[in-house]
Design a protein around this motif. Structure first.
Motif, short mmCIF file in Angstrom:
data_model
loop_
_atom_site.label_atom_id
_atom_site.label_comp_id
_atom_site.label_asym_id
_atom_site.label_seq_id
_atom_site.Cartn_x
_atom_site.Cartn_y
_atom_site.Cartn_z
N LEU A 162 0.74 -0.98 -0.03
CA LEU A 162 -0.13 -0.08 -0.03
C LEU A 162 0.85 1.31 -0.04
CD1 LEU A 162 -2.84 1.61 0.27
CD2 LEU A 162 -2.24 1.34 2.99
N GLN A 163 1.93 1.32 0.73
CA GLN A 163 2.71 2.29 1.02
C GLN A 163 3.44 2.87 -0.24
OE1 GLN A 163 3.55 4.42 3.79
NE2 GLN A 163 4.98 5.46 2.76
N ASN A 164 3.81 2.05 -1.08
CA ASN A 164 4.77 2.20 -2.27
C ASN A 164 3.75 2.36 -3.47
OD1 ASN A 164 6.94 2.65 -0.61
ND2 ASN A 164 8.26 1.37 -1.50
N THR A 165 2.42 2.12 -3.05
CA THR A 165 1.75 2.39 -4.55
C THR A 165 0.59 3.36 -4.28
OG1 THR A 165 0.12 0.47 -3.63
CG2 THR A 165 1.98 -0.13 -5.13
N PHE A 166 -0.33 3.12 -3.65
CA PHE A 166 -1.56 4.35 -3.64
C PHE A 166 -1.24 5.41 -2.63
CE2 PHE A 166 -3.66 0.51 -5.18
CZ PHE A 166 -4.63 0.96 -6.15
N HIS A 167 -0.55 5.19 -1.95
CA HIS A 167 0.11 6.16 -0.90
C HIS A 167 0.71 7.19 -1.59
CE1 HIS A 167 1.07 8.42 2.87
NE2 HIS A 167 2.48 8.31 2.41
N VAL B 58 -11.76 0.76 -6.27
CA VAL B 58 -11.47 -0.26 -5.58
C VAL B 58 -11.06 -1.51 -6.20
CG1 VAL B 58 -12.96 -1.90 -4.15
CG2 VAL B 58 -13.20 0.57 -3.87
N ALA B 59 -11.69 -1.90 -7.32
CA ALA B 59 -10.88 -2.82 -8.10
C ALA B 59 -9.54 -2.96 -8.63
CB ALA B 59 -11.87 -2.93 -9.40
N SER B 60 -9.15 -1.78 -8.70
CA SER B 60 -7.66 -1.55 -8.88
C SER B 60 -6.72 -1.82 -7.72
CB SER B 60 -7.36 -0.15 -9.64
OG SER B 60 -6.06 0.05 -9.61
N PHE B 61 -7.40 -1.34 -6.48
CA PHE B 61 -6.89 -1.58 -5.37
C PHE B 61 -6.61 -2.85 -5.13
CE2 PHE B 61 -6.82 -2.74 -0.71
CZ PHE B 61 -6.18 -1.76 -0.09
N TRP B 62 -7.45 -3.94 -5.32
CA TRP B 62 -7.37 -5.47 -4.84
C TRP B 62 -6.46 -5.74 -6.25
CZ3 TRP B 62 -7.79 -6.56 -0.18
CH2 TRP B 62 -8.66 -5.99 0.65
N LYS B 63 -6.32 -5.52 -7.13
CA LYS B 63 -5.64 -5.99 -8.27
C LYS B 63 -4.17 -5.80 -8.03
CE LYS B 63 -5.00 -6.12 -13.25
NZ LYS B 63 -5.49 -5.22 -14.64
N THR B 64 -3.85 -4.66 -7.52
CA THR B 64 -2.51 -3.93 -7.33
C THR B 64 -2.03 -4.50 -5.97
OG1 THR B 64 -3.10 -1.90 -8.48
CG2 THR B 64 -1.09 -1.89 -7.02
N MET B 65 -2.89 -4.56 -4.97
CA MET B 65 -2.33 -5.09 -3.80
C MET B 65 -2.10 -6.51 -3.32
SD MET B 65 -1.93 -2.29 -1.62
CE MET B 65 -2.41 -3.17 0.10
N LEU B 66 -3.04 -7.42 -3.93
CA LEU B 66 -2.77 -8.77 -3.54
C LEU B 66 -1.66 -9.56 -4.12
CD1 LEU B 66 -6.57 -10.00 -3.75
CD2 LEU B 66 -5.19 -9.54 -1.73
N PRO B 67 -1.49 -9.26 -5.09
CA PRO B 67 -0.25 -10.28 -5.48
C PRO B 67 0.94 -10.10 -4.66
CG PRO B 67 -1.03 -9.16 -7.58
CD PRO B 67 -1.85 -8.39 -6.37
N SER B 68 1.42 -9.07 -4.00
CA SER B 68 2.59 -8.86 -3.19
C SER B 68 2.24 -8.87 -1.69
CB SER B 68 3.51 -7.84 -3.67
OG SER B 68 2.85 -6.69 -3.25
N LEU C 32 6.77 4.27 -8.64
CA LEU C 32 6.99 3.77 -9.81
C LEU C 32 8.05 2.43 -9.72
CD1 LEU C 32 7.42 6.55 -12.33
CD2 LEU C 32 5.66 4.88 -12.16
N SER C 33 8.94 2.51 -8.45
CA SER C 33 9.85 1.54 -8.32
C SER C 33 9.09 0.12 -7.86
CB SER C 33 10.84 1.96 -7.17
OG SER C 33 11.91 2.97 -7.53
N TYR C 34 8.03 0.41 -7.05
CA TYR C 34 7.35 -0.68 -6.67
C TYR C 34 6.28 -1.15 -7.70
CZ TYR C 34 5.48 -3.91 -3.22
OH TYR C 34 4.68 -4.91 -2.58
N LEU C 35 5.38 -0.20 -8.38
CA LEU C 35 4.50 -0.41 -9.42
C LEU C 35 5.15 -1.28 -10.69
CD1 LEU C 35 2.53 2.66 -9.06
CD2 LEU C 35 1.36 0.19 -8.54
N ARG C 36 6.35 -1.00 -10.98
CA ARG C 36 6.91 -1.57 -12.23
C ARG C 36 7.49 -2.94 -11.94
NH1 ARG C 36 10.39 3.89 -14.33
NH2 ARG C 36 8.33 4.72 -15.39
#
Length: 571
Positions: free
Chosen positions: A228-233, A383-393, A358-362
Motif C-alpha cells: 500500500l505504502q509504495n503504490t496508492f499512498h 476499489v477494483a484496482s486496489f485489490w488487483k494491485t495489492m494482493l499479488p505482493s 514507480l519502483s514498486y509498481l513496475r
C-alpha cells in the motif's frame, strides 16, 4: 533466544531482601545496571579475527555461507573484527565482533528503502550505552540484492524478492549468531533487532514469521504494509497535486505558510505555545481558512485549488465515491514543512513519491510480470484496482499480522514507535496495527509485551522540529533483561552540539503534560496524562481486512517465477 540467565527481576528482589537483613548480596546470578540492563561480564574472543573466514558454517542456515573478509577496525568507540560475507544466493552480510570485550548481546540492524546496501548503524540507538561503548556484537544485510534502489533488481529474480520480503533478515540472524558463538565460545544471552522504515517492517516481519530469532525488537515508523505504502499512498501524493494539464498545483514555497497557519490554529491545544502539536488528531485545521481574499497578496495565502490539494494530501487516497484506499489521514497536521518529499519547488521536477511508487509498481506489485514502462497515470484509484494491485505482493511483503502470540509466548518484547510528523509513512498505519493487535490478542496481553510511542514533531525516522534524538533500544533491553517496563522516553533537540529542549514521550495513548512549573524545555517538568476520552481512530478503509491472522504465504522461486499460494480476503 533461548539462552537466558535466571529471571533477573527475581534476582534483584531477592538481593534487596538479603541486603536489608544484613546478608551478603547474591554471589551468583546477574546484577542489574541503573539502566535496567543485565550486568553481564565482558568476554574476550577465543580466536583471532583473521581466523574467522575459515569457520565451517555448514548447516547453520538453508544455504551455503561464504565468509570473504575479516578485518580488525580500530576507529570508533572500541576495536572490532568486521566480517563480510554472503549467504547464498546473494545476501551480503556485515558482522561486527568487539575485540576488547563482548557483553554477550547481539543487535541486528534493519535496512531502509528497498535496501541493496549493507551498512551497519543504529540511528535511534546510538546513545544506548552498550551501543555507544561498542560492546555488543552486531550485523546487518542488504537483503539479497545490491545497488539500484529503483526495484529493477526484482525483475526475473524471485529469490531476491523473497529475500527482501523476509528471508534475508532471518538467515542473517542465524549466521551472525553462529559466528558470534564460535568467535567467543558462547552464544548471545540476548538478541535484539532495531530498524526503522523498511527496517521497521523487517522488525515486525521477524516477530510475525520468526518469533524465536530475537528477544527484543524496536520497530520504528514501519513500512508494514509496503504494497500500500509504495503504490496508492505515494502515488496519491503526486496525483492529488496535478491539474488537468499534468502540472503541479501546489509548490513548496507555500509550505511554511500552511505550517504557520496550522500552528496558529492548533499549537495551544495541549496548553502550551511551543511550536509543537502533541496529538495532531485533535487539530481540525481547515485549509480553506487561508484561501486568498480579494486583493490579498498571493504570497500570503492559498488559491482554492491549492487549499483543495492540502486537504487531499492530509486526508489520503480515495476513489471517486469517497472510499478510502488507505487509512484516514495520510499526513498529519503540523508535518507540512517536510512535504518537500512530494511537493516540488518548481514545475518539471520529479518528486520522491513518484520514484517510490514507480519502483514498486513496475517491479514488485506484479512479482512475475515486471513492467519497466509503467507510468503513474496507469494506476487507477478504484476499489477494483486496489485489490488487483495489492494482493499479488501483500501476502509475502506486508507485515500486518496482528497475532503475535508465538512471539509473546517466547518472551519477546516489542517497542513500536513513530514520529507524528512522518512525511513518508503515516503513523495512522502503525496505530491501526497496534490497536488491531490489542483487539486480536486482548489489551491486557498486549500490554505485557508491546508498547507504542508517538513522538510529537518528529519526521520520518528522525529529524523534524520536535525533540528528535532519543534512545529507543535501552527500554527494550531493560524490559527484556530485568522486567523493567518502558515508561517515559526522553527526547531531545540538539543544536550546535547543545541540548536546547527535552521532552518525555509516554506509551500511547498517554501524552506529556506540563506540570505548570519551570521551563517548558525541560522534560522534568512534564507528567503523563491519559485523556478521559481518548481520540478514537477511524479505521474504516477498503483494505482493513488485510490486518488479519493467516494471510501470510511462503512463496517459492521455481524456474524464474515466484510461486505464491492462493490467497483470498473478504472485500
Amino acid at each position: 533466544m533461548r539462552h537466558r540467565p535466571a529471571p533477573l527481576l527475581l534476582t534483584v528482589v531477592l538481593t534487596a531482601l538479603l541486603a536489608a537483613t544484613g546478608t551478603a548480596a547474591f554471589a551468583s546470578g546477574p546484577r542489574v545496571t541503573p539502566d535496567g540492563l543485565a550486568d553481564l561480564p565482558a568476554l574476550p574472543p577465543v580466536m583471532t579475527c583473521a581466523d574467522v573466514t575459515g569457520l565451517d558454517l555448514g548447516g547453520v542456515t538453508d544455504a551455503p555461507v561464504t565468509l570473504k573478509t575479516a578485518t580488525v577496525v580500530t576507529t570508533g568507540a572500541a576495536p572490532y573484527c568486521e566480517v563480510r560475507g554472503t549467504i547464498a544466493p546473494a545476501n551480503t552480510i556485515v558482522v561486527r565482533l568487539p575485540i576488547d570485550g563482548w557483553t554477550q548481546r547481539y543487535v541486528q540492524a534493519g535496512c531502509g528503502g528497498l535496501c541493496g546496501m549493507a551498512n551497519l548503524n543504529y540511528p535511534q540507538a546510538s546513545t544506548c550505552p552498550v551501543i555507544a561503548d561498542g560492546t555488543v556484537a552486531g550485523a546487518t544485510t542488504d537483503m539479497g540484492h545490491q545497488g539500484q534502489n529503483d526495484g529493477s533488481w526484482a525483475a526475473g529474480n524471485p529469490q531476491a524478492q523473497i529475500d527482501f520480503a523476509y528471508r534475508g533478515v532471518h538467515v542473517t540472524s542465524q549466521v551472525a549468531k553462529a559466528i558470534i558463538t564460535k568467535f567467543y565460545g558462547r552464544q548471545p544471552v540476548y538478541s535484539y533487532f532495531d530498524g526503522c522504515s523498511d527496517g521497521g517492517r523487517e522488525a515486525l516481519m521477524e516477530a510475525q514469521r520468526y518469533p524465536h530469532d530475537f528477544d527484543g525488537i524496536a520497530a520504528g515508523a514501519p513500512a508494514s504494509n509496503m504494497a500500500l505504502q509504495n503504490t496508492f499512498h505515494h502515488a496519491w501524493n503526486v496525483y492529488a497535486n496535478l491539474d488537468a494539464d499534468g502540472k503541479y498545483i501546489l509548490l513548496s514555497n507555500k509550505l511554511p505558510l500552511i505550517h504557520a497557519a496550522v500552528l496558529a490554529a492548533c499549537d495551544t491545544i495541549d496548553g502550551l505555545r511551543d511550536g509543537l502539536v502533541d496529538d495532531p488528531r485533535l487539530c481540525h485545521f481547515n485549509p480553506a481558512s487561508i484561501v486568498c481574499t480579494t486583493g490579498q497578496d498571493s504570497a500570503t495565502c492559498l488559491t482554492s485549488a491549492e487549499a483543495t490539494v492540502v486537504r487531499k494530501l492530509h486526508d489520503g487516497a480515495t476513489d471517486e465515491h469517497g472510499n478510502r484506499l488507505e487509512p484516514a489521514i495520510a499526513h498529519e497536521w503540523s508535518s507540512e514543512l517536510d512535504w518537500t518529499l512530494f511537493i516540488p519547488a518548481a514545475q518539471g521536477q520529479t518528486v520522491g513519491s513518484e520514484m517510490f511508487a514507480l519502483s514498486y509498481l513496475r517491479y514488485l506489485a506484479q512479482p512475475n510480470n515486471p513492467n519497466p514502462d509503467y507510468k503513474l497515470s496507469d494506476l487507477k484509484f478504484t476499489v477494483a484496482s486496489f485489490w488487483k494491485t495489492m494482493l499479488p505482493s501483500t501476502t509475502y511483503m506486508a507485515a500486518i499480522d496482528p497475532d503475535l502470540s508465538a512471539f509473546q509466548r517466547a518472551g519477546g518484547k516489542l517497542l513500536l514507535w513513530h514520529g507524528w510528523n512522518d512525511q513518508h509513512i503515516s503513523p495512522q498505519g502503525t496505530m491501526d496495527y497496534y490497536d488491531t493487535m490489542r483487539t486480536t490478542m486482548g489489551a491486557a496481553t498486549v500490554d505485557r509485551f508491546a508498547k507504542l510511542y508517538l513522538f510529537p514533531g518528529v519526521a520520518h525516522c528522525g529529524g523534524g522540529e520536535g525533540p528528535n534524538t532519543f534512545d529507543i533500544l535501552t527500554p527494550v533491553m531493560a524490559w527484556t533483561e530485568s522486567g523493567r517496563k518502558p515508561t517515559r522516553i526522553v527526547a531531545s533537540n540538539i543544536a550546535g552540539g547543545a541540548v536546547t529542549r527535552t521532552r518525555p514521550v509516554f506509551p500511547y495513548p498517554a501524552v506529556a503534560r506540563y506540570d505548570g512549573t519551570g521551563s517548558i524545555d525541560d522534560a522534568a517538568n512534564f507528567v503523563a496524562y491519559t485523556p478521559e476520552n481518548p481520540v478514537r481512530n477511524d479505521y474504516r478503509w477498503v483494505g482493513q481486512a488485510l490486518y488479519s491472522h493467516g494471510y501470510q504465504t511462503w512463496p517459492k522461486a521455481v524456474d524464474g517465477k515466484l510461486v505464491i499460494q492462493p490467497f483470498t480476503t473478504r472485500h
